[in-house]
Design a protein around this motif. Structure first.
Motif, PDB file in Angstrom:
ATOM      1  N   ARG A   1       4.196   7.210   6.110  1.00 49.06           N
ATOM      2  CA  ARG A   1       3.692   5.852   6.271  1.00 49.06           C
ATOM      3  C   ARG A   1       2.195   5.928   6.584  1.00 49.06           C
ATOM      4  O   ARG A   1       1.705   6.942   7.098  1.00 49.06           O
ATOM      5  CB  ARG A   1       4.424   5.158   7.438  1.00 49.06           C
ATOM      6  CG  ARG A   1       5.899   4.949   7.221  1.00 49.06           C
ATOM      7  CD  ARG A   1       6.177   3.939   6.129  1.00 49.06           C
ATOM      8  NE  ARG A   1       5.676   2.609   6.423  1.00 49.06           N
ATOM      9  CZ  ARG A   1       6.418   1.593   6.881  1.00 49.06           C
ATOM     10  NH1 ARG A   1       7.703   1.769   7.105  1.00 49.06           N
ATOM     11  NH2 ARG A   1       5.889   0.417   7.104  1.00 49.06           N
TER      12      ARG A   1
ATOM     13  N   GLN B   1      -8.015  13.538   2.382  1.00 45.66           N
ATOM     14  CA  GLN B   1      -8.912  14.432   1.627  1.00 45.66           C
ATOM     15  C   GLN B   1      -9.950  15.143   2.511  1.00 45.66           C
ATOM     16  O   GLN B   1      -9.867  15.124   3.724  1.00 45.66           O
ATOM     17  CB  GLN B   1      -9.641  13.615   0.543  1.00 45.66           C
ATOM     18  CG  GLN B   1      -8.763  13.064  -0.553  1.00 45.66           C
ATOM     19  CD  GLN B   1      -8.000  11.791  -0.184  1.00 45.66           C
ATOM     20  OE1 GLN B   1      -8.143  11.250   0.906  1.00 45.66           O
ATOM     21  NE2 GLN B   1      -7.156  11.305  -1.080  1.00 45.66           N
TER      22      GLN B   1
ATOM     23  N   PHE C   1     -12.772   9.348  -3.004  1.00 46.42           N
ATOM     24  CA  PHE C   1     -12.075  10.330  -2.162  1.00 46.42           C
ATOM     25  C   PHE C   1     -12.287  11.712  -2.766  1.00 46.42           C
ATOM     26  O   PHE C   1     -11.870  11.953  -3.903  1.00 46.42           O
ATOM     27  CB  PHE C   1     -10.570  10.039  -2.124  1.00 46.42           C
ATOM     28  CG  PHE C   1     -10.247   8.666  -1.599  1.00 46.42           C
ATOM     29  CD1 PHE C   1     -10.262   8.396  -0.236  1.00 46.42           C
ATOM     30  CD2 PHE C   1      -9.933   7.633  -2.466  1.00 46.42           C
ATOM     31  CE1 PHE C   1      -9.969   7.124   0.248  1.00 46.42           C
ATOM     32  CE2 PHE C   1      -9.643   6.359  -1.990  1.00 46.42           C
ATOM     33  CZ  PHE C   1      -9.665   6.101  -0.626  1.00 46.42           C
TER      34      PHE C   1
ATOM     35  N   HIS D   1      -5.219   4.382   9.589  1.00 46.12           N
ATOM     36  CA  HIS D   1      -4.832   5.636   8.930  1.00 46.12           C
ATOM     37  C   HIS D   1      -6.006   6.607   8.950  1.00 46.12           C
ATOM     38  O   HIS D   1      -7.138   6.218   9.240  1.00 46.12           O
ATOM     39  CB  HIS D   1      -4.445   5.382   7.462  1.00 46.12           C
ATOM     40  CG  HIS D   1      -5.596   4.930   6.625  1.00 46.12           C
ATOM     41  ND1 HIS D   1      -6.083   3.641   6.662  1.00 46.12           N
ATOM     42  CD2 HIS D   1      -6.390   5.592   5.742  1.00 46.12           C
ATOM     43  CE1 HIS D   1      -7.106   3.506   5.840  1.00 46.12           C
ATOM     44  NE2 HIS D   1      -7.327   4.697   5.262  1.00 46.12           N
ATOM     45  N   THR D   2      -5.720   7.857   8.621  1.00 40.99           N
ATOM     46  CA  THR D   2      -6.790   8.806   8.298  1.00 40.99           C
ATOM     47  C   THR D   2      -6.680   9.078   6.805  1.00 40.99           C
ATOM     48  O   THR D   2      -5.598   8.936   6.220  1.00 40.99           O
ATOM     49  CB  THR D   2      -6.631  10.136   9.070  1.00 40.99           C
ATOM     50  OG1 THR D   2      -5.361  10.714   8.719  1.00 40.99           O
ATOM     51  CG2 THR D   2      -6.709   9.946  10.569  1.00 40.99           C
TER      52      THR D   2
ATOM     53  N   ALA E   1       1.932  13.980   2.471  1.00 36.85           N
ATOM     54  CA  ALA E   1       1.210  12.747   2.837  1.00 36.85           C
ATOM     55  C   ALA E   1       1.767  11.537   2.094  1.00 36.85           C
ATOM     56  O   ALA E   1       1.929  10.466   2.668  1.00 36.85           O
ATOM     57  CB  ALA E   1      -0.276  12.900   2.542  1.00 36.85           C
TER      58      ALA E   1
ATOM     59  N   ARG F   1      -0.334  12.570   9.970  1.00 37.99           N
ATOM     60  CA  ARG F   1       0.160  13.474   8.915  1.00 37.99           C
ATOM     61  C   ARG F   1      -0.061  14.952   9.221  1.00 37.99           C
ATOM     62  O   ARG F   1       0.714  15.799   8.795  1.00 37.99           O
ATOM     63  CB  ARG F   1      -0.506  13.117   7.575  1.00 37.99           C
ATOM     64  CG  ARG F   1       0.091  11.900   6.929  1.00 37.99           C
ATOM     65  CD  ARG F   1      -0.655  11.511   5.679  1.00 37.99           C
ATOM     66  NE  ARG F   1      -1.753  10.613   5.961  1.00 37.99           N
ATOM     67  CZ  ARG F   1      -1.611   9.323   6.248  1.00 37.99           C
ATOM     68  NH1 ARG F   1      -0.424   8.783   6.287  1.00 37.99           N
ATOM     69  NH2 ARG F   1      -2.657   8.567   6.508  1.00 37.99           N
TER      70      ARG F   1
ATOM     71  N   ASN G   1       5.811   3.456   0.626  1.00 38.25           N
ATOM     72  CA  ASN G   1       6.753   3.640   1.740  1.00 38.25           C
ATOM     73  C   ASN G   1       6.842   2.427   2.670  1.00 38.25           C
ATOM     74  O   ASN G   1       7.172   2.550   3.839  1.00 38.25           O
ATOM     75  CB  ASN G   1       6.365   4.902   2.536  1.00 38.25           C
ATOM     76  CG  ASN G   1       6.265   6.107   1.617  1.00 38.25           C
ATOM     77  OD1 ASN G   1       7.159   6.335   0.804  1.00 38.25           O
ATOM     78  ND2 ASN G   1       5.173   6.853   1.706  1.00 38.25           N
TER      79      ASN G   1
ATOM     80  N   ILE H   1       0.860  -1.192   0.000  1.00 41.50           N
ATOM     81  CA  ILE H   1       0.000   0.000   0.000  1.00 41.50           C
ATOM     82  C   ILE H   1       0.891   1.235   0.000  1.00 41.50           C
ATOM     83  O   ILE H   1       1.721   1.394   0.888  1.00 41.50           O
ATOM     84  CB  ILE H   1      -0.928   0.018   1.242  1.00 41.50           C
ATOM     85  CG1 ILE H   1      -1.824  -1.236   1.252  1.00 41.50           C
ATOM     86  CG2 ILE H   1      -1.767   1.278   1.282  1.00 41.50           C
ATOM     87  CD1 ILE H   1      -2.621  -1.413   2.540  1.00 41.50           C
ATOM     88  N   GLY H   2       0.721   2.090  -1.001  1.00 36.93           N
ATOM     89  CA  GLY H   2       1.591   3.255  -1.125  1.00 36.93           C
ATOM     90  C   GLY H   2       2.999   2.810  -1.463  1.00 36.93           C
ATOM     91  O   GLY H   2       3.244   1.644  -1.803  1.00 36.93           O
TER      92      GLY H   2
ATOM     93  N   ARG I   1      -3.854  13.051  -7.996  1.00 35.04           N
ATOM     94  CA  ARG I   1      -2.897  12.486  -7.045  1.00 35.04           C
ATOM     95  C   ARG I   1      -1.525  12.674  -7.649  1.00 35.04           C
ATOM     96  O   ARG I   1      -1.351  12.616  -8.855  1.00 35.04           O
ATOM     97  CB  ARG I   1      -3.200  11.004  -6.867  1.00 35.04           C
ATOM     98  CG  ARG I   1      -2.099  10.292  -6.150  1.00 35.04           C
ATOM     99  CD  ARG I   1      -2.322   8.808  -6.143  1.00 35.04           C
ATOM    100  NE  ARG I   1      -1.105   8.171  -5.675  1.00 35.04           N
ATOM    101  CZ  ARG I   1      -0.968   6.885  -5.541  1.00 35.04           C
ATOM    102  NH1 ARG I   1      -1.948   6.083  -5.830  1.00 35.04           N
ATOM    103  NH2 ARG I   1       0.154   6.387  -5.125  1.00 35.04           N
TER     104      ARG I   1
HETATM  105  C1  LIG Z   1       1.043   4.778   2.670  1.00 33.08           C
HETATM  106  C2  LIG Z   1       0.326   5.541   1.891  1.00 33.08           C
HETATM  107  C3  LIG Z   1      -0.830   5.041   1.060  1.00 33.08           C
HETATM  108  C4  LIG Z   1      -1.571   6.336   0.773  1.00 33.08           C
HETATM  109  C5  LIG Z   1      -0.406   7.265   0.507  1.00 33.08           C
HETATM  110  C6  LIG Z   1       0.446   7.025   1.752  1.00 33.08           C
HETATM  111  O1  LIG Z   1       1.790   7.430   1.619  1.00 33.08           O
HETATM  112  C7  LIG Z   1      -0.223   7.742   2.953  1.00 33.08           C
HETATM  113  C8  LIG Z   1      -1.747   7.971   2.693  1.00 33.08           C
HETATM  114  C9  LIG Z   1      -2.399   6.750   2.039  1.00 33.08           C
HETATM  115  C10 LIG Z   1      -3.825   7.005   1.550  1.00 33.08           C
HETATM  116  C11 LIG Z   1      -4.926   6.633   2.562  1.00 33.08           C
HETATM  117  C12 LIG Z   1      -6.280   6.989   1.963  1.00 33.08           C
HETATM  118  C13 LIG Z   1      -6.427   6.512   0.508  1.00 33.08           C
HETATM  119  O2  LIG Z   1      -6.609   5.101   0.477  1.00 33.08           O
HETATM  120  C14 LIG Z   1      -5.173   6.869  -0.333  1.00 33.08           C
HETATM  121  C15 LIG Z   1      -5.403   6.610  -1.833  1.00 33.08           C
HETATM  122  C16 LIG Z   1      -4.812   8.298  -0.053  1.00 33.08           C
HETATM  123  O3  LIG Z   1      -5.139   9.287  -0.676  1.00 33.08           O
HETATM  124  O4  LIG Z   1      -3.975   8.365   1.050  1.00 33.08           O
HETATM  125  C17 LIG Z   1      -3.975   6.171   0.293  1.00 33.08           C
HETATM  126  C18 LIG Z   1      -2.592   6.320  -0.388  1.00 33.08           C
HETATM  127  C19 LIG Z   1      -2.318   5.204  -1.416  1.00 33.08           C
HETATM  128  O5  LIG Z   1      -2.806   4.077  -1.263  1.00 33.08           O
HETATM  129  O6  LIG Z   1      -1.551   5.479  -2.344  1.00 33.08           O
END
Ligand SMILES: C=C1C[C@]23C[C@@]1(O)CC[C@H]2[C@@]12CC[C@H](O)[C@@](C)(C(=O)O1)[C@H]2[C@@H]3C(=O)O
Ligand SMILES: O=C(O)CCC(=O)C(=O)O
Ligand SMILES: [Fe+2]
Length: 327
Positions: free
Chosen positions: A310, A201, A270, A197-198, A306, A315, A80, A77-78, A161
């Motif tokens: 992680r 958006q 989102f 996580h939060t 963001a 954030r 990092n 996920i992401g 994004r």
């Molecule tokens: C670990 C990560 C996944 C995320 C980008 C980030 O670095 C931190 C925010 C994560 C998040 C959480 C909400 C959404 O699912 C998302 C698309 C977003 O906008 O922020 C994900 C990011 C992702 O999956 O790329």
């Protein structure tokens, strides 16, 4: 467990909806929306198409990856180092932009897939505009469209994004959590599907199938499970809305646990502001002499930060005004 499901349930057609939404967003940053008017067939059409994709052989799904920023991702996920028991498709919300990756996978029916996504997103966006207008009304924010105009904006980040290739359209995610039978042997142990996580958006609109797994974190730091309801939407307050209300509304920490028997499918829209938008508390909400709890920043600055963080990081911490030492 608390009767959370009744405390945070809002009927969109209730004359008291605006007040109930504000209460739920202050207390939980989260609520379940019923009587929302989005036809059930929009859910089921998209669900059928999503499952058609997730049921493909792994090698075919991999052709739709990596998610940079659109496309298929599995477990990571992401970028990092976060991992979860989840596979997903990240998609843009702009019907004009089609991804070559999903095209590759949906060779026979990319149009059917895209039209199921578009039909769903259009309906959900319309409903999200109405929800944030009720938030504005309930908080007596002037003008009434102070929040909805940000989501309606052509350049809104329900769309954008940051990716390796610059900015591009993203704002929709399909998550699939396969069952994990090994969990049964590990009685009492949890498997993280999507870590806590939060959402960065303004607002997120989630719909899932009938499999549980979603949990929210209350103010007292306890986690509560959200009973699934495939006919309703679940609305999350995101970091940007917490800042724009100077902390009155709470960006909710949430996570998903995997199940040993059933697979969970969720679809999340989102809604974010345009990249250049300054994220500051809305002036009409500020009491006389009230100061912003946050430093001034644009949505682009927040997203950039963001996406370097992680999943579980706090954030907003980097953007809080810390009281000067000794004062
Ligand atoms: C670990 C990560 C996944 C995320 C980008 C980030 O670095 C931190 C925010 C994560 C998040 C959480 C909400 C959404 O699912 C998302 C698309 C977003 O906008 O922020 C994900 C990011 C992702 O999956 O790329
Ligand atoms: O899949 C879910 O039910 C929630 C996932 C989530 O919170 C997210 O993608 O930001
Ligand atoms: Fe989330």
């Amino acid at each position: 467990m608390l009767g959370v499901s009744t405390l945070y349930m809002v009927n969109l057609r209730d004359p008291e909806a605006k007040n109930l939404i504000v209460k739920a967003c202050e207390e939980y940053g989260f609520f379940k929306l019923v009587n929302h008017g989005v036809p059930m067939e929009f859910f089921t059409n998209l669900e059928t198409e999503a499952l058609r994709f997730f049921n493909l052989p792994q090698s075919d799904k991999d052709k739709a990856g990596p998610p940079d920023p659109f496309g298929y991702g599995c477990k990571m996920i992401g970028s990092n180092g976060d991992m979860g028991w989840v596979e997903y498709l990240l998609l843009n919300t702009n019907p004009q932009i089609t991804s070559h990756k999903t095209h590759t996978v949906f060779r026979e029916n990319p149009e059917i897939f895209r039209s199921a996504v578009n039909e769903y997103i259009q309906a959900v966006k319309r409903m999200a505009f109405e929800v944030v207008e009720l938030v504005a009304d309930g908080l007596e924010i002037e003008p009434k469209d102070a929040l909805s105009r940000l989501l309606r904006d052509d350049k809104s980040d329900s769309c954008f994004r940051l990716g390796s290739t610059g900015t591009c359209n993203l704002g929709f995610r399909l998550n699939h959590y396969p069952p994990c039978p090994e969990l049964q042997a590990l009685s009492g142990r949890n498997l993280i599907g999507f870590g806590e996580h939060t959402d960065p958006q303004i607002i997120s609109v989630l719909r899932s199938n009938n499999t549980s797994g979603l949990q929210i974190c209350l103010k007292d730091k306890t986690w509560v499970s959200v009973p699934p309801d495939q006919t309703s939407f679940f609305i999350n307050v995101g970091d940007a809305l917490q800042v724009m209300t100077n902390g009155r509304l709470r960006s909710v920490r949430h996570r998903v646990l995997a199940d040993s028997v059933s697979s969970r499918l969720s679809m999340i829209y989102f809604g974010g502001p345009p990249l250049g938008e300054k994220i500051v508390p809305l002036p009409s909400l500020m009491a006389e002499g009230e100061e912003s709890l946050y430093k001034e920043f644009t949505w682009l600055e927040y997203k950039t930060s963001a996406y370097k963080s992680r999943l579980s990081d706090y954030r907003l911490g980097l953007f809080e005004k810390k009281p000067a030492a000794g004062l």
